[in-house]
Scaffold this active site. Structure first.
Site, mmCIF file in Angstrom:
data_model
loop_
_atom_site.group_PDB
_atom_site.id
_atom_site.type_symbol
_atom_site.label_atom_id
_atom_site.label_comp_id
_atom_site.label_asym_id
_atom_site.label_seq_id
_atom_site.Cartn_x
_atom_site.Cartn_y
_atom_site.Cartn_z
ATOM 1 N N CYS A 1 -3.678 1.733 8.476
ATOM 2 C CA CYS A 1 -2.508 1.029 7.967
ATOM 3 C C CYS A 1 -2.809 -0.427 7.628
ATOM 4 O O CYS A 1 -3.268 -1.172 8.470
ATOM 5 C CB CYS A 1 -1.400 1.047 9.006
ATOM 6 S SG CYS A 1 -1.139 2.663 9.684
ATOM 7 N N CYS B 1 -2.497 -2.867 14.927
ATOM 8 C CA CYS B 1 -2.076 -2.586 13.553
ATOM 9 C C CYS B 1 -2.409 -3.738 12.610
ATOM 10 O O CYS B 1 -2.035 -4.881 12.858
ATOM 11 C CB CYS B 1 -0.573 -2.300 13.532
ATOM 12 S SG CYS B 1 0.048 -1.960 11.875
ATOM 13 N N GLU C 1 0.822 -1.213 0.000
ATOM 14 C CA GLU C 1 0.000 0.000 0.000
ATOM 15 C C GLU C 1 0.854 1.260 0.000
ATOM 16 O O GLU C 1 1.883 1.316 0.670
ATOM 17 C CB GLU C 1 -0.824 0.068 1.289
ATOM 18 C CG GLU C 1 -1.989 -0.863 1.319
ATOM 19 C CD GLU C 1 -2.821 -0.662 2.588
ATOM 20 O OE1 GLU C 1 -3.563 -1.573 2.924
ATOM 21 O OE2 GLU C 1 -2.718 0.402 3.243
ATOM 22 N N CYS D 1 4.901 -7.201 8.309
ATOM 23 C CA CYS D 1 5.713 -6.645 9.395
ATOM 24 C C CYS D 1 5.773 -7.679 10.511
ATOM 25 O O CYS D 1 4.824 -8.439 10.721
ATOM 26 C CB CYS D 1 5.051 -5.369 9.915
ATOM 27 S SG CYS D 1 5.988 -4.538 11.217
ATOM 28 N N CYS E 1 2.891 8.450 1.728
ATOM 29 C CA CYS E 1 3.236 7.514 2.796
ATOM 30 C C CYS E 1 3.597 6.202 2.136
ATOM 31 O O CYS E 1 2.766 5.593 1.462
ATOM 32 C CB CYS E 1 2.023 7.364 3.724
ATOM 33 S SG CYS E 1 2.276 6.136 5.013
ATOM 34 N N CYS F 1 2.487 -5.060 16.639
ATOM 35 C CA CYS F 1 1.685 -4.092 17.408
ATOM 36 C C CYS F 1 0.215 -4.518 17.360
ATOM 37 O O CYS F 1 -0.314 -4.849 16.300
ATOM 38 C CB CYS F 1 1.855 -2.679 16.836
ATOM 39 S SG CYS F 1 3.556 -2.116 16.938
HETATM 40 N N1 SAH Z 1 6.688 0.409 11.960
HETATM 41 C C1 SAH Z 1 6.690 1.825 11.993
HETATM 42 C C2 SAH Z 1 5.910 2.502 10.887
HETATM 43 C C3 SAH Z 1 4.581 1.954 10.470
HETATM 44 S S1 SAH Z 1 3.100 2.353 11.292
HETATM 45 C C4 SAH Z 1 6.224 2.315 13.357
HETATM 46 O O1 SAH Z 1 5.864 1.515 14.189
HETATM 47 O O2 SAH Z 1 6.298 3.516 13.589
HETATM 48 C C5 SAH Z 1 2.865 4.086 11.309
HETATM 49 C C6 SAH Z 1 2.151 4.571 12.548
HETATM 50 O O3 SAH Z 1 0.759 4.205 12.559
HETATM 51 C C7 SAH Z 1 2.730 3.989 13.817
HETATM 52 O O4 SAH Z 1 2.784 4.981 14.815
HETATM 53 C C8 SAH Z 1 1.703 2.919 14.167
HETATM 54 O O5 SAH Z 1 1.799 2.548 15.507
HETATM 55 C C9 SAH Z 1 0.424 3.613 13.801
HETATM 56 N N2 SAH Z 1 -0.729 2.719 13.608
HETATM 57 C C10 SAH Z 1 -0.762 1.487 13.082
HETATM 58 N N3 SAH Z 1 -2.027 0.994 13.090
HETATM 59 C C11 SAH Z 1 -2.798 1.943 13.611
HETATM 60 C C12 SAH Z 1 -4.186 2.035 13.888
HETATM 61 N N4 SAH Z 1 -5.029 1.030 13.627
HETATM 62 N N5 SAH Z 1 -4.646 3.178 14.444
HETATM 63 C C13 SAH Z 1 -3.808 4.208 14.709
HETATM 64 N N6 SAH Z 1 -2.497 4.182 14.490
HETATM 65 C C14 SAH Z 1 -1.978 3.055 13.939
#
Ligand code: SAH
Length: 347
Positions: free
Chosen positions: A336, A122, A95, A115, A108, A119
């Protein structure tokens, strides 16, 4: 020394391309022309490289010239945000999101297919890591988006699927190539890299002395709460991350951004805001609050507007720079990894 077997010419630095051109028996002046077609004019079709002889163009095609195929696209009717799903040469989908802001166009990009950071909130991490993206696959997200939209891009955030510091060498190569003055010549200052906080790699990045902005996904005011949301918090503590951030700032002079996704009932209370304020006091930083985007697979929810505004107020009262991330593309699968995930379930 460039390995002749290396075929990914779009990932080569200028001097590597020079060597490659020499090794395949072409005159040196072809390097400048080819580099410019790839990185300054970002053409998607080798036959558009009109000042190169036909047999050279054939050689380039055989070499495995990276271009992304647009699989599908979602366009927001509200704000013109475009979410692309690109197909890589091995069939993997990634994406990329193109956004219009008053100060220019921003993109972006993804740094990995999938990944492995896990998290909890995510969508990108649910299927695990498939593979790293090459520098050319990251460059092509930018170039293809510009070819398709006909617009220039002035800001890049490495914040899509993947953990950029888990694909360190390719991401650094991408950054150096997109900022090459013989190519697209983007300013380092217009690049932001977001990380979940891999401490050794942050320190290594600091020593590269690049003027890019580092964004840390913090998401909690203490280790206990952070561990509930982010498995990586088992490995590195917040204090280790903040130490690394201080060093990053000392060396680069760049203010650190902290991302904080507000999850109802988990990290969004007044106490959490106070604790976060104490944690970041005196640090040259900026906090970006992101109301969490709910994903199908998990039951995390965002709080109401009031609680979000109150959280921001507490930080402001404590002199912490803070903004609430403007939510763009809310009518498309903006969170994301949602589009990629939807697609991989379908096929
Ligand atoms: N791996 C990197 C970059 C990718 S995610 C990182 O962790 O920073 C980019 C941002 O979006 C990160 O801060 C991540 O924690 C956040 N993110 C991912 N899924 C999300 C969601 N469902 N709601 C809000 N923020 C989210």
């Amino acid at each position: 020394m460039v390995d002749l077997e290396t075929t990914d010419i779009k990932s080569m630095y200028y001097n590597e391309l020079e060597e490659y051109i020499h090794n395949i028996g072409l005159p040196a002046f072809r390097t400048k022309q080819l580099f410019s077609w790839m990185h300054e004019k970002y053409v998607g079709n080798v036959d558009e490289m009109t000042n190169l002889p036909k047999d050279m163009r054939e050689k380039i095609k055989e070499s495995g010239f990276t271009v992304l195929e647009e699989e599908t696209r979602q366009v927001s009717k509200k704000d013109g945000t475009v979410k692309f799903l690109f197909k890589l040469s091995d069939g993997q989908m990634i994406e990329t999101v193109f956004m219009k802001y008053s100060y220019g166009n921003s993109i972006c990009i993804s740094s990995q297919a999938g990944c492995r950071m896990g998290c909890r909130f995510c969508a990108s991490t649910i299927g695990g890591l498939v593979r790293n993206l090459s520098a050319s696959e990251m460059l092509e997200q930018v170039y293809a988006a510009m070819r398709i939209t006909g617009e220039r891009i002035s800001n890049i955030v490495i914040m899509g699927t993947g953990e950029p510091l888990d694909n360190y060498d390719n991401v650094l190569r991408f950054i150096r190539l997109i900022t090459d003055e013989k190519g697209y010549n983007l300013s380092m200052r217009n690049i932001t890299m977001s990380t979940c906080g891999l401490v050794p790699q942050i320190l290594k990045l600091a020593d590269e002395k690049l003027a890019i902005t580092l964004a840390i996904s913090l998401h909690a005011p203490n280790d206990e709460k952070r561990r509930k949301l982010m498995p990586i918090a088992e490995k590195y503590s917040i204090s280790e991350i903040l130490e690394a951030c201080k060093r990053y700032f000392e060396i680069t002079g760049r203010r650190i951004s902290f991302e904080y996704s507000l999850v109802k009932g988990q990290n969004d209370s007044r106490e959490d805001a106070l604790e976060l304020s104490r944690l970041l006091k005196g640090l040259n930083s900026h906090v970006n609050l992101i109301p969490v985007n709910s994903i199908e697979e998990r039951d995390y929810e965002k709080g109401d507007n009031n609680s979000i505004q109150n959280f921001k107020l507490v930080l402001e009262k404590n002199s912490i720079n803070v903004t609430i991330r403007r939510s763009v593309g809310s009518d498309i699968d903006a969170a994301c990894g949602q589009l990629r995930r939807k697609y991989s379930i379908k096929v």
